[in-house]
Design an enzyme around this catalytic site. Structure first.
Site, PDB file in Angstrom:
ATOM      1  N   ARG A  16       0.811  -1.235   0.000  1.00  0.00           N
ATOM      2  CA  ARG A  16       0.000   0.000   0.000  1.00  0.00           C
ATOM      3  C   ARG A  16       0.838   1.276   0.000  1.00  0.00           C
ATOM      4  NH1 ARG A  16      -4.009  -1.115   4.789  1.00  0.00           N
ATOM      5  NH2 ARG A  16      -2.557  -2.813   5.228  1.00  0.00           N
ATOM      6  N   LYS A  23       8.621  -0.739   2.753  1.00  0.00           N
ATOM      7  CA  LYS A  23       7.820   0.019   3.728  1.00  0.00           C
ATOM      8  C   LYS A  23       8.632   0.450   4.944  1.00  0.00           C
ATOM      9  CE  LYS A  23       4.545  -1.975   6.469  1.00  0.00           C
ATOM     10  NZ  LYS A  23       3.192  -2.360   6.931  1.00  0.00           N
ATOM     11  N   GLY A 145      -6.269  -8.637  15.618  1.00  0.00           N
ATOM     12  CA  GLY A 145      -6.599  -9.803  16.420  1.00  0.00           C
ATOM     13  C   GLY A 145      -7.252  -9.335  17.718  1.00  0.00           C
ATOM     14  N   GLU A 160      -8.094 -13.853  15.185  1.00  0.00           N
ATOM     15  CA  GLU A 160      -7.876 -12.923  14.081  1.00  0.00           C
ATOM     16  C   GLU A 160      -9.206 -12.504  13.449  1.00  0.00           C
ATOM     17  OE1 GLU A 160      -4.806 -11.572  13.261  1.00  0.00           O
ATOM     18  OE2 GLU A 160      -4.398 -12.525  15.180  1.00  0.00           O
TER      19      GLU A 160
HETATM   20  C1  UD1 Z   1      -1.049  -9.168  13.132  1.00  0.00           C
HETATM   21  C2  UD1 Z   1      -1.555 -10.053  14.261  1.00  0.00           C
HETATM   22  C3  UD1 Z   1      -2.793  -9.401  14.862  1.00  0.00           C
HETATM   23  C4  UD1 Z   1      -2.499  -7.999  15.330  1.00  0.00           C
HETATM   24  C5  UD1 Z   1      -1.902  -7.183  14.198  1.00  0.00           C
HETATM   25  C6  UD1 Z   1      -1.419  -5.852  14.716  1.00  0.00           C
HETATM   26  C7  UD1 Z   1      -0.989 -12.342  13.751  1.00  0.00           C
HETATM   27  C8  UD1 Z   1      -1.506 -13.622  13.195  1.00  0.00           C
HETATM   28  N1  UD1 Z   1      -1.869 -11.337  13.741  1.00  0.00           N
HETATM   29  O1  UD1 Z   1      -2.030  -9.175  12.138  1.00  0.00           O
HETATM   30  O2  UD1 Z   1      -3.262 -10.167  15.954  1.00  0.00           O
HETATM   31  O3  UD1 Z   1      -3.682  -7.376  15.798  1.00  0.00           O
HETATM   32  O4  UD1 Z   1      -0.773  -7.866  13.624  1.00  0.00           O
HETATM   33  O5  UD1 Z   1      -0.979  -5.066  13.665  1.00  0.00           O
HETATM   34  O6  UD1 Z   1       0.137 -12.258  14.175  1.00  0.00           O
HETATM   35  N2  UD1 Z   1       5.375 -10.473   8.876  1.00  0.00           N
HETATM   36  C9  UD1 Z   1       6.528 -11.160   8.536  1.00  0.00           C
HETATM   37  N3  UD1 Z   1       6.409 -12.377   7.983  1.00  0.00           N
HETATM   38  C10 UD1 Z   1       5.212 -12.983   7.764  1.00  0.00           C
HETATM   39  C11 UD1 Z   1       4.047 -12.286   8.140  1.00  0.00           C
HETATM   40  C12 UD1 Z   1       4.165 -11.026   8.699  1.00  0.00           C
HETATM   41  O7  UD1 Z   1       7.634 -10.664   8.694  1.00  0.00           O
HETATM   42  O8  UD1 Z   1       5.192 -14.107   7.258  1.00  0.00           O
HETATM   43  C13 UD1 Z   1       5.490  -9.147   9.463  1.00  0.00           C
HETATM   44  C14 UD1 Z   1       4.894  -8.089   8.564  1.00  0.00           C
HETATM   45  O9  UD1 Z   1       5.886  -7.501   7.753  1.00  0.00           O
HETATM   46  C15 UD1 Z   1       4.334  -7.095   9.560  1.00  0.00           C
HETATM   47  C16 UD1 Z   1       4.000  -7.923  10.783  1.00  0.00           C
HETATM   48  O10 UD1 Z   1       4.747  -9.115  10.642  1.00  0.00           O
HETATM   49  O11 UD1 Z   1       5.265  -6.127   9.958  1.00  0.00           O
HETATM   50  C17 UD1 Z   1       2.523  -8.201  10.923  1.00  0.00           C
HETATM   51  O12 UD1 Z   1       2.100  -8.937   9.816  1.00  0.00           O
HETATM   52  P1  UD1 Z   1       0.660  -8.710   9.174  1.00  0.00           P
HETATM   53  O13 UD1 Z   1       0.494  -9.701   8.090  1.00  0.00           O
HETATM   54  O14 UD1 Z   1       0.469  -7.299   8.852  1.00  0.00           O
HETATM   55  O15 UD1 Z   1      -0.290  -9.133  10.384  1.00  0.00           O
HETATM   56  P2  UD1 Z   1      -1.774  -8.687  10.615  1.00  0.00           P
HETATM   57  O16 UD1 Z   1      -2.645  -9.469   9.750  1.00  0.00           O
HETATM   58  O17 UD1 Z   1      -1.891  -7.227  10.580  1.00  0.00           O
END
Ligand code: UD1
Ligand code: CA
Length: 496
Positions: A16, A23, A145, A160
């Protein structure tokens, strides 16, 4: 905190932002977003920091290493979820922690502060919890979450958004994303997290349910200052957080004794250092590693990046980068200080003056309309208005040295390399191509010649010629009258 490991998740794409820059590398307050997070993490002095990188790791990795050379980089090739990311982080450690605490944070929460992480980690330890959640109570919980508590308020799970029931969606206590784990529990749990959920991802948050099934303690601590855990997903959110970060920084400096006339138009980067009784006038940006000493007045409409401003100095409507301004010195209005500018105490760089790689001595002055490049100007010297230090011969740059207590005339050109000695003078309009010995007067312009009547003969019929004729050949009566009024012989008046 010697038994603390911090994992910073930064593998996500950040689509985004619509940017070729990852980012977490977008900047506010003079640092990247991940730079702010790493600074907050660094304040805890953890034993280890692991950063999980994935998308554009060729950019994110070196940036993290530059900020924290000791940080371990764990590469997550595919973003299979936060649980998977933490597993990748632990796998990247030669000796994954079996004791102590593991703190998980995200790389895109630039307002995060070390004190918040510290208080949360201490609360986690005090509770003897397997998992602790830094939660937040928010009016718009959509997308987060949700923290599910039982009738006694005991945390049972994080659900979630996509997996939540209507009742769970109504919960306003959310997971900020910052979690603390007992290391031994995490090491075991992270291998047991599955991906049987709406997104098909390995949710780190499932560790909460696993802890509860095992009868372990889970606590959630609502953060007072929810903005600290807020992430920026697009540029509008980034600007909002940037403005808020700036407001916090400006407020902190005002509390430290800095006068800021207009906080709304004053921008101060996170690493800037200001002394008490500094005054900042509207429209000023203090960037990078700028340091301003006490009683200095900066602004209005000034941008200083990586500059050092001495006590009591005055910097008005100036753009400066990597410049050092001495105590009591005066700069501007409308000065352009380029890298390597050094102005001595009580010196002056005045109006419409550009300087670069120039050491200007104590009390020395370059007051008006000048370019000073690759130069050294001695103490107490005055450079005439409109002087150009011609440092570039079209191929290479050369230096000019002006001694102490010199007085150079207006509209000079110093053709480098050239030296003007101590106490020397130059005449107006001099082009200095050869060294001027100490105490000498250098003049390069030829004596003035007046070609009498030139305009009347060569510009006949013009307004200029008419004016010349009127002055030279006035009506006889008028001239004698004027002559008498002004006191006699015109030749005498010309001499006086
Ligand atoms: C996540 C949380 C959610 C919380 C929210 C807060 C989980 C399952 N959910 O959701 O409970 O309310 O953050 O913002 O944890 N990332 C990685 N590798 C991955 C996936 C994510 O490095 O495989 C990093 C992303 O770059 C990001 C962060 O982890 O900085 C959160 O990932 P994102 O996919 O945005 O999680 P949310 O769905 O927002
Ligand atoms: Ca998110």
């Amino acid at each position: 905190m010697s038994d603390l490991t911090v994992i910073v998740l930064a593998a996500g794409g950040g689509t985004r932002m619509k940017s070729k820059t990852p980012k977490v590398l977008h900047r506010i307050g003079g640092r990247s977003m991940i730079g702010h997070v790493l600074a907050a993490v660094g304040a805890l002095e953890p034993a280890r920091v692991v950063t999980v990188i994935g998308h554009q790791r060729e950019l994110v990795g070196p940036h993290v290493s530059e900020l924290r050379p000791e940080a371990v980089l764990a590469v997550q090739d595919e973003q299979l979820g936060t649980g998977h990311a933490v597993r990748v982080a632990l796998d990247a450690l030669a000796d994954a922690p079996r004791e102590g605490t593991v703190l998980v944070a995200y790389g895109d929460t630039p307002l995060l502060e070390g004190a918040t992480l510290r208080a949360f980690t201490e609360a986690h330890r005090a509770a003897g919890a397997a998992v602790s959640i830094l939660s937040g109570i928010v009016p718009e919980p959509f997308g987060y979450g949700r923290i599910v508590r039982d009738g006694d308020g005991v945390v049972q799970a994080i659900v979630e958004e996509k997996d939540a029931s209507d009742a769970e969606r109504a919960i306003t206590e959310i997971n900020s994303g910052i979690l603390a784990f007992d290391a031994a529990f995490l090491l075991d749990a992270v291998g047991r997290i599955g991906n049987d959920n709406a997104k098909g991802e390995y949710y780190l948050t499932d560790a909460v349910g696993l802890a509860r099934e095992a009868g372990l303690v889970v606590t959630a601590h609502p953060v007072d200052d929810a903005l600290q855990t807020e992430g920026a997903n697009d540029r509008a959110q980034l600007a909002d957080l940037g403005r808020e970060l700036n407001r916090r920084i400006v407020t902190r400096w005002m509390r430290e004794g800095v006068s800021v006339m207009d906080p709304a138009t004053t921008w101060i980067d996170a690493d800037v250092v200001l002394a008490p009784d500094v005054t900042i006038l509207p429209g000023t940006q203090l960037l990078g590693a700028t340091v301003v000493a006490e009683d200095a007045v900066v602004g209005p409409d000034t941008t200083l990046e990586d500059c050092e401003i001495g006590a009591g100095a005055r910097v008005v409507r100036t753009h400066g980068q990597l410049a050092v301004i001495g105590a009591g010195a005066s700069v501007g209005p409308f000065a352009y200080l380029r890298p390597g500018t050094q102005l001595g105490a009580d010196g002056k760089i005045g109006t419409f003056v550009e300087t670069k790689n120039a050491a200007i001595g104590e009390g020395a002055k370059v007051p008006h309309l000048s370019y000073v490049g690759d130069a050294e100007i001695g103490e107490g010297t005055n450079i005439g208005a409109g002087t150009i230090f011609a440092n570039y011969d079209g191929v290479a740059k050369h230096r000019t040295t002006v001694g102490r207590q010199a007085r150079t005339g207006s509209n000079n050109t110093f053709v480098a390399p050239v030296t003007i000695g101590d106490g020397a003078s130059t005449g107006g309009g001099t082009v200095v191509r050869r060294n001027v010995p100490p105490g000498a007067l250098a003049v390069s312009t030829s004596p003035q010649r007046n070609l009498e009547g030139w305009v009347v003969s060569r510009r006949a019929g013009t307004a200029q010629a008419a004016a010349a004729e009127a002055a030279l050949a006035p009506a006889a009566g008028e001239q004698s009258e004027n002559g008498r009024e002004l006191g006699g012989d015109p030749a005498e008046r010309a001499e006086s």
